[in-house]
Design a protein around this motif. Structure first.
Motif, PDB file in Angstrom:
ATOM      1  N   GLN A   3       0.885  -1.168   0.000  1.00  0.00           N
ATOM      2  CA  GLN A   3       0.000   0.000   0.000  1.00  0.00           C
ATOM      3  C   GLN A   3       0.918   1.213   0.000  1.00  0.00           C
ATOM      4  O   GLN A   3       1.629   1.454   0.959  1.00  0.00           O
ATOM      5  CB  GLN A   3      -0.899  -0.016   1.237  1.00  0.00           C
ATOM      6  N   CYS A   4       0.945   1.957  -1.084  1.00  0.00           N
ATOM      7  CA  CYS A   4       1.848   3.091  -1.189  1.00  0.00           C
ATOM      8  C   CYS A   4       1.276   4.298  -0.461  1.00  0.00           C
ATOM      9  O   CYS A   4       0.072   4.545  -0.521  1.00  0.00           O
ATOM     10  CB  CYS A   4       2.110   3.429  -2.651  1.00  0.00           C
ATOM     11  N   PRO A   5       2.145   5.057   0.205  1.00  0.00           N
ATOM     12  CA  PRO A   5       1.671   6.236   0.939  1.00  0.00           C
ATOM     13  C   PRO A   5       1.211   7.321  -0.023  1.00  0.00           C
ATOM     14  O   PRO A   5       1.578   7.323  -1.202  1.00  0.00           O
ATOM     15  CB  PRO A   5       2.905   6.678   1.728  1.00  0.00           C
ATOM     16  N   PRO A   6       0.407   8.257   0.480  1.00  0.00           N
ATOM     17  CA  PRO A   6      -0.018   9.376  -0.359  1.00  0.00           C
ATOM     18  C   PRO A   6       1.204  10.085  -0.950  1.00  0.00           C
ATOM     19  O   PRO A   6       2.240  10.201  -0.298  1.00  0.00           O
ATOM     20  CB  PRO A   6      -0.772  10.298   0.604  1.00  0.00           C
ATOM     21  N   GLY A   7       1.074  10.531  -2.180  1.00  0.00           N
ATOM     22  CA  GLY A   7       2.181  11.221  -2.832  1.00  0.00           C
ATOM     23  C   GLY A   7       3.153  10.272  -3.506  1.00  0.00           C
ATOM     24  O   GLY A   7       4.219  10.678  -3.935  1.00  0.00           O
ATOM     25  N   SER A   8       2.777   8.986  -3.579  1.00  0.00           N
ATOM     26  CA  SER A   8       3.618   8.015  -4.268  1.00  0.00           C
ATOM     27  C   SER A   8       2.724   7.104  -5.100  1.00  0.00           C
ATOM     28  O   SER A   8       1.509   7.141  -4.985  1.00  0.00           O
ATOM     29  CB  SER A   8       4.448   7.199  -3.279  1.00  0.00           C
ATOM     30  N   PHE A   9       3.349   6.290  -5.950  1.00  0.00           N
ATOM     31  CA  PHE A   9       2.586   5.365  -6.790  1.00  0.00           C
ATOM     32  C   PHE A   9       3.324   4.041  -6.834  1.00  0.00           C
ATOM     33  O   PHE A   9       4.516   3.965  -6.559  1.00  0.00           O
ATOM     34  CB  PHE A   9       2.377   5.935  -8.200  1.00  0.00           C
ATOM     35  N   SER A  10       2.593   2.977  -7.157  1.00  0.00           N
ATOM     36  CA  SER A  10       3.217   1.663  -7.218  1.00  0.00           C
ATOM     37  C   SER A  10       3.866   1.459  -8.585  1.00  0.00           C
ATOM     38  O   SER A  10       3.401   1.980  -9.600  1.00  0.00           O
ATOM     39  CB  SER A  10       2.209   0.551  -6.923  1.00  0.00           C
ATOM     40  N   CYS A  52       7.105   1.297  -4.108  1.00  0.00           N
ATOM     41  CA  CYS A  52       6.438   2.595  -4.055  1.00  0.00           C
ATOM     42  C   CYS A  52       7.449   3.643  -4.515  1.00  0.00           C
ATOM     43  O   CYS A  52       8.576   3.670  -4.027  1.00  0.00           O
ATOM     44  CB  CYS A  52       5.972   2.911  -2.639  1.00  0.00           C
ATOM     45  N   TRP A  56       4.788  11.959  -8.547  1.00  0.00           N
ATOM     46  CA  TRP A  56       3.596  11.799  -9.369  1.00  0.00           C
ATOM     47  C   TRP A  56       3.720  10.579 -10.247  1.00  0.00           C
ATOM     48  O   TRP A  56       4.802  10.152 -10.593  1.00  0.00           O
ATOM     49  CB  TRP A  56       3.352  13.046 -10.187  1.00  0.00           C
ATOM     50  N   SER A  57       2.613  10.029 -10.625  1.00  0.00           N
ATOM     51  CA  SER A  57       2.605   8.876 -11.520  1.00  0.00           C
ATOM     52  C   SER A  57       2.621   9.350 -12.961  1.00  0.00           C
ATOM     53  O   SER A  57       1.702  10.018 -13.407  1.00  0.00           O
ATOM     54  CB  SER A  57       1.353   8.020 -11.305  1.00  0.00           C
ATOM     55  N   GLN A  64       2.084  16.977  -9.739  1.00  0.00           N
ATOM     56  CA  GLN A  64       1.206  17.641  -8.776  1.00  0.00           C
ATOM     57  C   GLN A  64      -0.227  17.748  -9.300  1.00  0.00           C
ATOM     58  O   GLN A  64      -0.987  18.608  -8.877  1.00  0.00           O
ATOM     59  CB  GLN A  64       1.732  19.026  -8.396  1.00  0.00           C
TER      60      GLN A  64
END
Length: 118
Positions: A3-10, A52, A56-57, A64
């Motif tokens: 589960q990636c934290p906010p502000g990150s992507f898998s 993670c 941004w993705s 942003q």
């Protein structure tokens, strides 16, 4: 899958990946990737492993969630290169890379980048 934290992507690890190459590709630092993946060794990543990546993705939204003033989102189409996009938008590849921390040799169909507005 973590589960990636906010502000990150898998991100799914591919051959040749390590924290340095991922940091370059996604415009972050190896240290930030290490902090987002505690206990993961950069030099022993497994193909198919999920990480993670802070930031941004590049496949979902521009940085942003919005493009800078005078720029607009653009979805990569089959056959697009940064060179062809730069030509079309009357800018340079260097200018596109300044706004979009992407690997110019690894654009993906459907990826969204920011381009100068028409």
């Amino acid at each position: 899958m973590p589960q990636c934290p906010p502000g990150s992507f898998s991100y799914t690890v591919r051959p040749g990946d390590n924290f340095w190459t991922l940091a370059w590709r996604f415009g972050t630092t190896p240290q930030a990737i290490a902090r987002a993946n505690p206990g993961v060794n950069s030099w022993s990543l497994r193909i198919g492993q999920t990480l993670c990546i802070p930031g941004w993705s590049p496949w979902v939204t521009p940085p942003q969630g919005r493009c800078p003033q005078g720029w607009e989102p653009y979805r990569i189409q089959p056959g697009d290169t940064l060179g062809s996009i730069a030509w079309e938008r009357q800018t340079t590849v260097a200018n596109l890379l300044r706004v979009n921390p992407v690997n110019p040799n690894n654009l993906r169909i459907g990826q969204i980048i920011c381009v100068p507005a028409r």
